[in-house]
Design a protein around this motif. Structure first.
Motif, PDB file in Angstrom:
ATOM      1  N   THR A   1       6.616  12.300   0.368  1.00 32.33           N
ATOM      2  CA  THR A   1       7.522  11.449  -0.403  1.00 32.33           C
ATOM      3  C   THR A   1       7.059  11.338  -1.855  1.00 32.33           C
ATOM      4  O   THR A   1       7.853  11.500  -2.779  1.00 32.33           O
ATOM      5  CB  THR A   1       7.602  10.046   0.232  1.00 32.33           C
ATOM      6  OG1 THR A   1       7.967  10.175   1.601  1.00 32.33           O
ATOM      7  CG2 THR A   1       8.620   9.181  -0.484  1.00 32.33           C
TER       8      THR A   1
ATOM      9  N   LYS B   1       0.833  -1.202   0.000  1.00 33.15           N
ATOM     10  CA  LYS B   1       0.000   0.000   0.000  1.00 33.15           C
ATOM     11  C   LYS B   1       0.869   1.253   0.000  1.00 33.15           C
ATOM     12  O   LYS B   1       0.583   2.209  -0.728  1.00 33.15           O
ATOM     13  CB  LYS B   1      -0.934  -0.008   1.213  1.00 33.15           C
ATOM     14  CG  LYS B   1      -1.827   1.203   1.300  1.00 33.15           C
ATOM     15  CD  LYS B   1      -2.735   1.136   2.512  1.00 33.15           C
ATOM     16  CE  LYS B   1      -3.603   2.355   2.607  1.00 33.15           C
ATOM     17  NZ  LYS B   1      -4.473   2.321   3.778  1.00 33.15           N
ATOM     18  N   GLN B   2       1.947   1.245   0.800  1.00 34.72           N
ATOM     19  CA  GLN B   2       2.830   2.406   0.864  1.00 34.72           C
ATOM     20  C   GLN B   2       3.490   2.674  -0.484  1.00 34.72           C
ATOM     21  O   GLN B   2       3.622   3.829  -0.893  1.00 34.72           O
ATOM     22  CB  GLN B   2       3.906   2.227   1.954  1.00 34.72           C
ATOM     23  CG  GLN B   2       3.381   2.335   3.360  1.00 34.72           C
ATOM     24  CD  GLN B   2       2.843   1.024   3.890  1.00 34.72           C
ATOM     25  OE1 GLN B   2       2.943  -0.023   3.269  1.00 34.72           O
ATOM     26  NE2 GLN B   2       2.238   1.067   5.072  1.00 34.72           N
TER      27      GLN B   2
ATOM     28  N   THR C   1      -1.866  11.161   8.669  1.00 34.73           N
ATOM     29  CA  THR C   1      -1.458   9.782   8.954  1.00 34.73           C
ATOM     30  C   THR C   1      -0.117   9.515   8.270  1.00 34.73           C
ATOM     31  O   THR C   1       0.266  10.253   7.351  1.00 34.73           O
ATOM     32  CB  THR C   1      -2.500   8.783   8.416  1.00 34.73           C
ATOM     33  OG1 THR C   1      -2.489   8.831   6.986  1.00 34.73           O
ATOM     34  CG2 THR C   1      -3.887   9.078   8.964  1.00 34.73           C
ATOM     35  N   PRO C   2       0.607   8.484   8.697  1.00 30.97           N
ATOM     36  CA  PRO C   2       1.848   8.129   7.996  1.00 30.97           C
ATOM     37  C   PRO C   2       1.625   7.856   6.500  1.00 30.97           C
ATOM     38  O   PRO C   2       2.470   8.218   5.674  1.00 30.97           O
ATOM     39  CB  PRO C   2       2.321   6.871   8.728  1.00 30.97           C
ATOM     40  CG  PRO C   2       1.767   7.017  10.113  1.00 30.97           C
ATOM     41  CD  PRO C   2       0.428   7.687   9.918  1.00 30.97           C
ATOM     42  N   ASN C   3       0.491   7.272   6.148  1.00 36.90           N
ATOM     43  CA  ASN C   3       0.204   7.025   4.734  1.00 36.90           C
ATOM     44  C   ASN C   3      -0.032   8.329   3.962  1.00 36.90           C
ATOM     45  O   ASN C   3       0.386   8.462   2.816  1.00 36.90           O
ATOM     46  CB  ASN C   3      -0.995   6.097   4.573  1.00 36.90           C
ATOM     47  CG  ASN C   3      -0.642   4.653   4.861  1.00 36.90           C
ATOM     48  OD1 ASN C   3       0.519   4.253   4.798  1.00 36.90           O
ATOM     49  ND2 ASN C   3      -1.649   3.865   5.194  1.00 36.90           N
ATOM     50  N   GLN C   4      -0.695   9.282   4.577  1.00 37.68           N
ATOM     51  CA  GLN C   4      -0.902  10.579   3.926  1.00 37.68           C
ATOM     52  C   GLN C   4       0.432  11.305   3.760  1.00 37.68           C
ATOM     53  O   GLN C   4       0.666  11.955   2.735  1.00 37.68           O
ATOM     54  CB  GLN C   4      -1.879  11.431   4.734  1.00 37.68           C
ATOM     55  CG  GLN C   4      -3.298  10.930   4.670  1.00 37.68           C
ATOM     56  CD  GLN C   4      -4.206  11.657   5.644  1.00 37.68           C
ATOM     57  OE1 GLN C   4      -3.805  12.015   6.757  1.00 37.68           O
ATOM     58  NE2 GLN C   4      -5.449  11.866   5.235  1.00 37.68           N
TER      59      GLN C   4
ATOM     60  N   LEU D   1       3.336   9.861   3.351  1.00 37.63           N
ATOM     61  CA  LEU D   1       3.988   9.195   2.226  1.00 37.63           C
ATOM     62  C   LEU D   1       3.431   9.677   0.891  1.00 37.63           C
ATOM     63  O   LEU D   1       4.186   9.954  -0.050  1.00 37.63           O
ATOM     64  CB  LEU D   1       3.799   7.674   2.314  1.00 37.63           C
ATOM     65  CG  LEU D   1       4.760   6.895   3.180  1.00 37.63           C
ATOM     66  CD1 LEU D   1       4.338   5.430   3.232  1.00 37.63           C
ATOM     67  CD2 LEU D   1       6.176   7.023   2.676  1.00 37.63           C
TER      68      LEU D   1
ATOM     69  N   LEU E   1       1.006   4.363  -2.741  1.00 37.39           N
ATOM     70  CA  LEU E   1       0.794   5.759  -2.365  1.00 37.39           C
ATOM     71  C   LEU E   1       1.925   6.645  -2.896  1.00 37.39           C
ATOM     72  O   LEU E   1       1.671   7.723  -3.443  1.00 37.39           O
ATOM     73  CB  LEU E   1       0.693   5.892  -0.843  1.00 37.39           C
ATOM     74  CG  LEU E   1      -0.581   5.332  -0.216  1.00 37.39           C
ATOM     75  CD1 LEU E   1      -0.448   5.268   1.296  1.00 37.39           C
ATOM     76  CD2 LEU E   1      -1.779   6.171  -0.620  1.00 37.39           C
ATOM     77  N   VAL E   2       3.158   6.190  -2.747  1.00 33.33           N
ATOM     78  CA  VAL E   2       4.305   6.953  -3.264  1.00 33.33           C
ATOM     79  C   VAL E   2       4.236   7.029  -4.791  1.00 33.33           C
ATOM     80  O   VAL E   2       4.455   8.088  -5.386  1.00 33.33           O
ATOM     81  CB  VAL E   2       5.643   6.325  -2.799  1.00 33.33           C
ATOM     82  CG1 VAL E   2       6.824   6.986  -3.479  1.00 33.33           C
ATOM     83  CG2 VAL E   2       5.774   6.433  -1.283  1.00 33.33           C
TER      84      VAL E   2
END
Length: 123
Positions: free
Chosen positions: A70, A2-3, A61-64, A66, A6-7
């Motif tokens: 990033t 998923k990460q 969030t950490p995903n947002q 990323l 997202l990137v």
């Protein structure tokens, strides 16, 4: 996985936007690449703001982070084009424009990150 997606997604959007901005603005001045300059400064402002929000609170969030920092900022800004443009100014003997562009990009970029961090504290 998923990460990575997202990137990938954020970077793709950032790259497309960088291309459009650079293509439309780089021809305005003969010895100053306005489009590249603006995307790099705006990217510095955005990454300062995004990381400031991320560090300050759990607003992102950490995903947002990323996706936006990033991914988007990584795709939107461009060090390789910046370096190539400096090289072309050196090769054409435009030392004055080389130093103006180099120093202003670095100084204004750092100031933009600081401004982004400061703006994130206001939220």
């Amino acid at each position: 996985m998923k990460q990575l997606l997202l990137v990938f997604f954020g970077g793709g959007i950032g790259s497309i936007l960088r291309y459009l901005v650079s293509k439309s603005l780089n021809n305005y001045f003969q010895h100053f690449f306005l489009g590249t300059f603006l995307v790099n400064v705006l990217g510095c402002l955005l990454i300062g703001f995004i990381l400031g929000l991320s560090l300050k609170t759990n607003y992102l969030t950490p995903n947002q982070t990323l996706l936006f920092a990033t991914g988007f900022c990584g795709g939107f800004t461009t060090f390789s084009t910046f370096a190539f443009e400096k090289h072309s100014l050196l090769n054409s003997g435009e030392l004055t424009f080389f130093f103006i562009y180099l120093i202003s990009s670095i100084v204004i970029g750092i100031l933009a990150v600081a401004l982004g961090l400061w703006l994130s504290k206001l939220i």
